[in-house]
Design a protein around this motif. Structure first.
Motif, PDB file in Angstrom:
ATOM      1  N   TYR A 331       0.837  -1.193   0.000  1.00  0.00           N
ATOM      2  CA  TYR A 331       0.000   0.000   0.000  1.00  0.00           C
ATOM      3  C   TYR A 331       0.875   1.247   0.000  1.00  0.00           C
ATOM      4  N   GLU A 375      -5.413   9.001  -5.642  1.00  0.00           N
ATOM      5  CA  GLU A 375      -5.676   7.605  -5.968  1.00  0.00           C
ATOM      6  C   GLU A 375      -5.789   7.381  -7.473  1.00  0.00           C
ATOM      7  N   ASN A 408       4.417  -2.181   3.539  1.00  0.00           N
ATOM      8  CA  ASN A 408       3.796  -3.488   3.727  1.00  0.00           C
ATOM      9  C   ASN A 408       4.028  -3.891   5.170  1.00  0.00           C
ATOM     10  N   VAL A 430      -4.493   6.055   3.261  1.00  0.00           N
ATOM     11  CA  VAL A 430      -3.864   4.789   2.864  1.00  0.00           C
ATOM     12  C   VAL A 430      -4.657   4.192   1.707  1.00  0.00           C
ATOM     13  N   LEU A 431      -3.949   3.667   0.712  1.00  0.00           N
ATOM     14  CA  LEU A 431      -4.585   3.025  -0.434  1.00  0.00           C
ATOM     15  C   LEU A 431      -3.840   1.739  -0.764  1.00  0.00           C
ATOM     16  N   VAL A 432      -4.562   0.626  -0.825  1.00  0.00           N
ATOM     17  CA  VAL A 432      -3.968  -0.653  -1.231  1.00  0.00           C
ATOM     18  C   VAL A 432      -3.777  -0.637  -2.744  1.00  0.00           C
ATOM     19  N   GLN A 443      -9.368   1.776   0.897  1.00  0.00           N
ATOM     20  CA  GLN A 443      -8.761   3.061   1.226  1.00  0.00           C
ATOM     21  C   GLN A 443      -9.309   3.537   2.562  1.00  0.00           C
TER      22      GLN A 443
END
Length: 534
Positions: A331, A375, A408, A430-432, A443
């Motif tokens: 992420y 994003e 990670n 946070v964004l995977v 997110q």
């Protein structure tokens, strides 16, 4: 017409006195025949017509004729009907229905409900036919199973049958191209019997990493699939259920989201100021002014951490209020108000990269000017890892010494702070970005508050350095000037003393401006010695 609950497309359709079937995706079609009289025409009298056709969740098929109230019975994937006794059916006009437990009931015009012992009548009608197996069971407990991209589903069924009969458990799927299937068999033996325990492990076939049409491929991989496990050899003499039919929904499970470990109670600040030295413009330059921002109360309490400690948020994956697992995918994060006074502990080389990794600077250069959302700049749609050497883009010797900006929970990379302000506050998103982790857009946001800063710990800025330098120069200059003035005054006092001493001893001495030049150096030394002795 009625569609049936089956992994292979199946349906029933009928006219006034005949039932037609289509099984196995249309490869098995025909007209149902009544076993006792070997005819496809239903009814006890020429006036009888099909009044109602019912199908239960277990696969029972019941046909009610009117006005004779004659009942016929069959099961999904069977080609025959058996005629049942109608003694328990009221003589007046009525309707049939299956309740939630699969029991057949009749209801009349005056709302009178009567149960019908369907299993008993079926057993009596098929006697002396014997089922080809003793017991079939499965572990399915849900009507629908939600299957995400990186997860797998395990289904089990067991079949006990005589050693001298061939039988097995068939596995059927409405869409083999969407699911990977793995079958694991285990056999158990008893006196004259054997039990097949079959476990079916399924997961999505979708491979979304590195594809150009990410959105289209993702949408194409999300669908509803019907899976069926049932005995190969079965008939209407076998007890129900004689099949396990489950619906698997490939896609983002309802309510799936990320949660960051953070305090549940705190005293949140309404606003705070970000110094200009900590702000970065979109072009990468340092801001020329500070920024007053509001703290987003919706993201909850900020996480307190010491400014000298490295930091890595603990993130979990939830379905509603149910914890699924610790989120272990790659992420990225960014500070929503443009703070740039933080960095990363690991370089690309330390993270194991064989080629130059993606960075915010590189990704921002590859998007159009109109695309402003973070994003949209970098996400699962364009993520590429760096763990294989990219032969099309040769790297320089220093490329892998740059900071690695992907995090990670199991990696070596963490956040390190570069700030001198006490109680500094950050608001991160946070964004995977791992496209193989989930069909969901994962997110979330959280806050961080730094503690432990003291004024003595603060690094000097350029203005502070200039101020300290000017102060030091002024201090040295004043000290030097004071020394010169003091020394000159001290020399004049000595010369005046020597001149007075010469006059007292009757030695003529110079006067006025010629005092200093007329003093003999040996006489001066003698006088200084005498003066020091006194």
């Amino acid at each position: 017409m009625m569609f049936l609950n089956s992994a292979e497309s199946a349906l029933l359709f009928w006219n006034s006195n005949q039932i037609y079937y289509s099984y196995q995706n249309g490869f098995d079609v025909g007209t149902m025949v009544v076993l006792s009289c070997n005819t496809s025409v239903l009814g006890s009298t020429p006036d009888d017509i099909i009044h109602q056709v019912l199908v239960s969740d277990h696969g029972d098929i019941v046909v009610l004729m009117y006005p004779s109230n004659t009942l016929y019975y069959s099961r999904i994937n069977q080609h025959h009907l058996i005629k049942l006794s109608a003694n328990e059916i009221p003589g007046v006009q009525h309707l049939l229905f299956f309740d939630s437990l699969g029991r057949l009931n009749s209801i009349t015009n005056n709302s009178s409900v009567s149960p019908y012992p369907l299993a008993l009548h079926v057993a009596g009608s098929v006697y002396p036919e014997v089922c080809k197996y003793r017991h079939f069971d499965h572990n399915s407990t849900a009507d629908v199973y939600y299957l995400d991209l990186a997860r797998q589903l395990s289904l089990s069924a067991s079949l006990t049958y005589p050693l001298y009969y061939f039988n097995t458990i068939k596995v059927l799927s409405s869409s083999d191209k969407l699911l990977k299937q793995q079958v694991v068999d285990k056999f158990e033996y008893y006196q004259g019997w054997q039990t097949l325990n079959r476990t079916l492990i399924i997961k999505s076939r979708a491979s979304l990493y590195g594809v150009d049409d990410y959105t289209q491929q993702k949408e194409g991989a999300m669908a509803d699939v019907i899976l069926e496990m049932k005995p190969e050899m079965t008939d209407m003499s076998c007890k129900l259920p004689d099949a396990m039919t489950v619906h698997v929904s490939l896609g983002c499970p309802p309510g799936r989201h990320l949660q960051v470990h953070k305090p549940t109670q705190c005293q949140m600040r309404a606003n705070y100021t970000i110094p200009r030295s900590a702000l970065q413009n979109e072009d990468g330059s340092v801001s020329t002014s500070s920024k007053e921002v509001l703290y987003n109360q919706d993201i909850g309490c900020p996480i307190k951490t010491h400014y000298k400690d490295t930091f890595l948020p603990a993130i979990d994956l939830y379905d509603g209020d149910v914890l699924i697992e610790e989120m272990a995918a790659n992420y990225i994060l960014w500070e929503v108000h443009g703070r740039a006074d933080y960095s990363y502990t690991a370089t690309m080389q330390q993270a194991g990269c064989q080629s130059r990794a993606q960075t915010w600077e590189k990704m921002q250069q590859s998007v159009s000017d109109g695309e402003q959302a973070q994003e949209g700049i970098w996400g699962p749609h364009n993520y590429r890892h760096c763990f294989f050497e990219n032969m099309t883009t040769p790297r320089g010797d220093d490329d892998l010494l740059q900071p690695y900006e992907i995090l990670n929970s199991t990696g070596v990379n963490k956040i390190v702070w570069d700030t001198w302000r006490n109680d500094s506050i950050y608001q991160f998103t946070v964004l995977v970005i791992d496209p193989q982790y989930s069909f969901c857009h994962l997110q979330t946001s959280f806050g961080v508050s730094l503690i432990g800063l003291n004024p003595s710990d603060a690094p000097t800025t350029t203005i502070m350095r200039l101020s300290i330098g000017l102060f030091a120069i002024l201090t040295l200059s004043l000290a030097f000037v004071s020394y010169i003035i003091f020394r000159r005054k001290h020399i004049e006092e000595h010369e005046l003393y020597f001149a007075q001493d010469d006059e007292e001893n009757g030695e003529p001495g110079p006067s006025g401006d010629d005092v200093a030049p007329s003093i003999n150096i040996f006489n001066v030394a003698r006088k200084r010695h005498k003066w020091a002795a006194e």
